[in-house]
Design an enzyme around this catalytic site. Structure first.
Site, mmCIF file in Angstrom:
data_model
loop_
_atom_site.group_PDB
_atom_site.id
_atom_site.type_symbol
_atom_site.label_atom_id
_atom_site.label_comp_id
_atom_site.label_asym_id
_atom_site.label_seq_id
_atom_site.Cartn_x
_atom_site.Cartn_y
_atom_site.Cartn_z
ATOM 1 N N LYS A 246 41.337 38.743 29.370
ATOM 2 C CA LYS A 246 40.612 39.408 30.480
ATOM 3 C C LYS A 246 41.069 40.181 31.526
ATOM 4 O O LYS A 246 40.584 40.904 32.186
ATOM 5 C CB LYS A 246 40.040 38.228 31.200
ATOM 6 C CG LYS A 246 41.003 37.436 32.217
ATOM 7 C CD LYS A 246 40.212 36.269 33.230
ATOM 8 C CE LYS A 246 41.281 35.927 34.010
ATOM 9 N NZ LYS A 246 40.831 34.834 34.888
ATOM 10 N N ASP A 247 42.334 40.342 31.368
ATOM 11 C CA ASP A 247 43.049 41.556 31.916
ATOM 12 C C ASP A 247 43.247 42.896 31.331
ATOM 13 O O ASP A 247 43.850 43.762 31.728
ATOM 14 C CB ASP A 247 44.539 41.082 32.420
ATOM 15 C CG ASP A 247 44.557 39.832 33.488
ATOM 16 O OD1 ASP A 247 43.402 39.556 34.072
ATOM 17 O OD2 ASP A 247 45.352 38.772 33.177
ATOM 18 N N ARG B 283 50.309 30.224 43.520
ATOM 19 C CA ARG B 283 49.220 29.984 44.082
ATOM 20 C C ARG B 283 48.994 28.359 44.230
ATOM 21 O O ARG B 283 48.480 28.003 45.503
ATOM 22 C CB ARG B 283 48.007 30.382 43.247
ATOM 23 C CG ARG B 283 47.733 31.818 43.319
ATOM 24 C CD ARG B 283 46.504 32.178 42.569
ATOM 25 N NE ARG B 283 46.652 33.325 41.685
ATOM 26 C CZ ARG B 283 45.596 34.204 41.104
ATOM 27 N NH1 ARG B 283 44.619 33.732 41.299
ATOM 28 N NH2 ARG B 283 46.117 34.974 40.442
ATOM 29 N N ARG C 155 34.254 38.239 40.996
ATOM 30 C CA ARG C 155 32.956 37.568 40.069
ATOM 31 C C ARG C 155 32.836 36.079 40.811
ATOM 32 O O ARG C 155 31.767 35.503 41.010
ATOM 33 C CB ARG C 155 33.586 37.391 38.753
ATOM 34 C CG ARG C 155 32.809 36.893 37.761
ATOM 35 C CD ARG C 155 33.366 36.521 36.251
ATOM 36 N NE ARG C 155 34.706 36.010 36.644
ATOM 37 C CZ ARG C 155 35.147 34.553 36.486
ATOM 38 N NH1 ARG C 155 34.138 33.833 36.464
ATOM 39 N NH2 ARG C 155 36.428 34.194 36.642
ATOM 40 N N ARG C 156 34.033 35.633 40.994
ATOM 41 C CA ARG C 156 33.888 34.215 41.356
ATOM 42 C C ARG C 156 33.249 34.098 42.732
ATOM 43 O O ARG C 156 32.591 33.188 42.968
ATOM 44 C CB ARG C 156 35.354 33.456 41.366
ATOM 45 C CG ARG C 156 35.853 33.203 40.172
ATOM 46 C CD ARG C 156 37.229 32.581 40.028
ATOM 47 N NE ARG C 156 37.780 32.317 38.712
ATOM 48 C CZ ARG C 156 39.131 32.498 38.352
ATOM 49 N NH1 ARG C 156 39.939 33.010 39.331
ATOM 50 N NH2 ARG C 156 39.455 32.441 37.108
ATOM 51 N N ARG D 45 46.802 35.882 46.067
ATOM 52 C CA ARG D 45 47.372 36.615 45.040
ATOM 53 C C ARG D 45 48.595 35.691 44.663
ATOM 54 O O ARG D 45 49.355 35.018 45.245
ATOM 55 C CB ARG D 45 47.768 37.974 45.482
ATOM 56 C CG ARG D 45 46.486 38.832 45.664
ATOM 57 C CD ARG D 45 46.410 40.242 45.031
ATOM 58 N NE ARG D 45 47.609 40.572 44.032
ATOM 59 C CZ ARG D 45 48.196 41.733 44.275
ATOM 60 N NH1 ARG D 45 48.134 42.460 45.105
ATOM 61 N NH2 ARG D 45 49.152 41.979 43.319
ATOM 62 N N GLY D 46 49.334 36.222 43.480
ATOM 63 C CA GLY D 46 50.468 35.774 43.023
ATOM 64 C C GLY D 46 50.182 35.044 41.607
ATOM 65 O O GLY D 46 49.122 34.813 41.124
ATOM 66 N N ASN D 47 51.320 34.690 40.984
ATOM 67 C CA ASN D 47 51.202 33.825 39.838
ATOM 68 C C ASN D 47 50.582 32.379 39.975
ATOM 69 O O ASN D 47 50.687 31.950 40.971
ATOM 70 C CB ASN D 47 52.430 33.653 39.121
ATOM 71 C CG ASN D 47 53.022 35.333 38.536
ATOM 72 O OD1 ASN D 47 52.400 35.955 38.364
ATOM 73 N ND2 ASN D 47 54.239 35.451 38.771
ATOM 74 N N CYS E 195 35.368 50.290 36.887
ATOM 75 C CA CYS E 195 35.962 49.326 37.974
ATOM 76 C C CYS E 195 35.376 47.948 37.475
ATOM 77 O O CYS E 195 34.666 47.610 36.913
ATOM 78 C CB CYS E 195 35.701 49.725 39.176
ATOM 79 S SG CYS E 195 34.103 49.639 39.683
#
Ligand SMILES: NCc1[nH]cc(CCC(=O)O)c1CC(=O)O
Length: 527
Positions: A173-174, A248, A224-225, A242-244, A337
């Protein structure tokens, strides 16, 4: 002068061969350990007696090694897989626990198929990892050439092209829906649960989004969420985080945390052994998951036949066909985008002798030996996946050390058919409007047909009102981006104060960015 066999698969000469001279030297300077491995391989390798050679393969090979000295190889001959000295393939990924775990999964699968080769995982910090503060859209301003998401993949792809890495493993997805020239997704292993999940802060008793008190703050940066959940739960508040994954989860549970819950992908949590943190899945119609969520994209250099052969058997055709439809749909919708698009797909295998394809009237590119690897998804005869087909193909090394060629022969193909469904959901950023398109499933017979189905779904959802929503998203995005940039320019002007050259340069750069933002070349929008 050293004696070696072309099948000794010296990594400096073979796996790094697509851009021969440049890549060999690059590699020599960047990855000593692979060189060491090849030396080790040479010392371990004892060529069989001449009697074991076959006439048809008795051909002399000479090639250049990484340091440019000429190596005269021994005669080309067949070897038992267990007798072959190993090649080291390097798998590259981002620096995060999830990325490393996922990459190790692929390395383990490859090791199981190719027992005599080594698969080593290496990581690097990407732009997105290094900068955790700047809003994502300012790190890579909106443009067709540089989609926002490529900030996770750009630098890895550069190192794939230069030969530093042989294989990249990403969360699919990335990965942008259009890849850089020279790169391709080789395969997609079996997908985890693609859904999203509610993760409630430790110690709180809430079970579902319905249980949360009005005004609860939910952490998620995904447009999206946020868009879909604002619609279904207008009383909840959504804030960027943000963050891993581990960071999080720690932020959620911190004593001074303002968050009541997070929304995260089930797959990511499961892979880093945090499945126990899932309070409940959140499914459609409240939340359609992201395109490609829960799947891994294994990326290689286009035309690197050697790595390509190595990948056979790692992909899961059912996942590949579903992701083909999802990604093709997004490719038509996004125009450069990230957009609030959610999907859901299913696939049911059918008897290919009985099933009539629904896209029979469409025209497709004929399969050539060097067609994209995914086009062969599910239709290459399974016998063709034998790992022993890897180093036994003649032409691994040539006197000039040129690329190991993509096999010139079309592999044996088999019939396949499956019933594929795809639901697509486009939502405005504030959740006020939404279009959901859930057509009847279609029967597809290969990857290209699955892609075409995805494109048709995208065209349909645009006609149903999706286009207006997406155009509005673009307008809002640009306006926000412009304001953020103006703020950044103001800040850099204050900081520079006409003294420090470095900051002055940065200021100039931002001005240029603002100009390009207002310029006519930025008028590409959604198709
Ligand atoms: N954007 C970050 C990202 N990229 C992939 C995953 C999870 C694994 C996956 O979706 O395959 C996540 C975290 C998340 O969305 O919760």
């Amino acid at each position: 002068m050293q004696q070696t066999c072309p099948h000794s698969t010296n990594p400096t000469s073979y796996s790094r061969s697509p851009v021969p001279s440049k890549m060999s030297t690059n590699h020599a300077s960047t990855s000593k350990s692979a060189l060491d491995a090849s030396r080790e391989a040479e010392s371990l390798f004892v060529p069989p007696a001449p009697a074991s050679r076959t006439d048809s393969s008795s051909e002399e090979y000479a090639y250049m090694n990484a340091t440019g000295s000429r190596i005269l190889s021994s005669t080309f001959f067949e070897l038992e897989p267990t007798l072959r000295p190993p090649t080291t393939f390097i798998l590259g990924t981002r620096k995060s626990e999830l990325a490393l775990t996922q990459t190790q999964l692929v390395a383990d699968a490859l090791s199981a198929y190719h027992v005599s080769n080594h698969f080593r995982v290496e990581w690097m910090k990407t732009l997105g990892d290094r900068n955790q503060q700047t809003p994502l859209h300012l790190l890579t301003p909106y443009s067709q050439q540089q989609p926002a998401k490529s900030l996770w993949t750009d630098e890895l792809e550069a190192k794939l092209g230069s030969g530093h890495f042989d294989i990249l493993v990403h969360s699919l997805k990335d990965v942008p829906t259009t890849l850089k020239e020279g790169c391709e997704i080789a395969c997609i292993p079996e997908r985890e649960d693609p859904g999203d999940a509610l993760v409630v802060r430790t110690g709180l008793i809430y079970q579902t989004l319905d249980d949360l008190p009005d005004g609860s703050i939910i952490g998620t940066g995904s447009v999206r969420r946020v868009a879909q959940l604002k619609r279904a739960y207008p009383k909840l508040k959504f804030e960027d985080m943000r963050g891993n994954l581990n960071t999080r989860l720690a932020k959620l549970d911190a004593p001074d945390s303002k968050y009541v819950a997070l929304i995260l992908a089930i797959a990511g949590l499961a892979r880093i052994n945090c499945g126990h943190r899932i309070t409940n899945p959140i499914r459609s119609p409240a939340l359609f998951h992201a395109v490609g969520q829960g799947a891994l994209g294994v990326e290689i250099r286009t035309g690197d036949g050697r790595v390509r052969e190595t990948m056979r058997g790692v992909g899961h055709w059912q996942t590949e066909w579903r992701c083909a439809a999802e990604r093709a749909c997004l490719r038509v919708l996004e125009g450069g985008c990230s957009v609030p698009v959610g999907v859901e797909s299913t696939l049911e295998e059918l008897d290919p002798e009985q099933a009539q394809g629904d896209l029979a009237g469409e025209t497709f590119s004929p399969l050539e030996p060097d067609s994209p690897m995914l086009w062969f998804s599910g239709i290459v005869e399974s016998s063709h996946r034998l790992p022993s087909s890897l180093p036994s193909t003649p032409g691994i090394a040539t006197p000039t050390g040129e690329a190991y060629p993509v096999n010139r022969v079309l592999p044996p193909l088999r019939k396949r058919a499956a019933k594929l469904s795809l639901s697509t959901c486009v939502t405005s950023l504030d959740g006020s409007s939404q279009v959901v398109h859930s057509p009847e499933p279609v029967v597809v017979r290969n990857y290209q047909e699955a892609e075409r189905f995805g494109e048709l779904c995208a065209k349909k959802i645009k006609q149903l009102g999706g286009k207006e929503i997406l155009d509005e998203v673009t307008r809002i995005r640009r306006e926000r981006e412009r304001k953020d940039l103006e703020r950044a320019i103001e800040k850099s002007r204050e900081q520079a104060g006409g003294t420090k050259q470095k900051d002055g340069d940065e200021h100039q750069g931002l001005q240029g960015l603002l100009q390009s933002l207002n310029g006519p070349e930025r008028s590409e929008g959604f198709q």
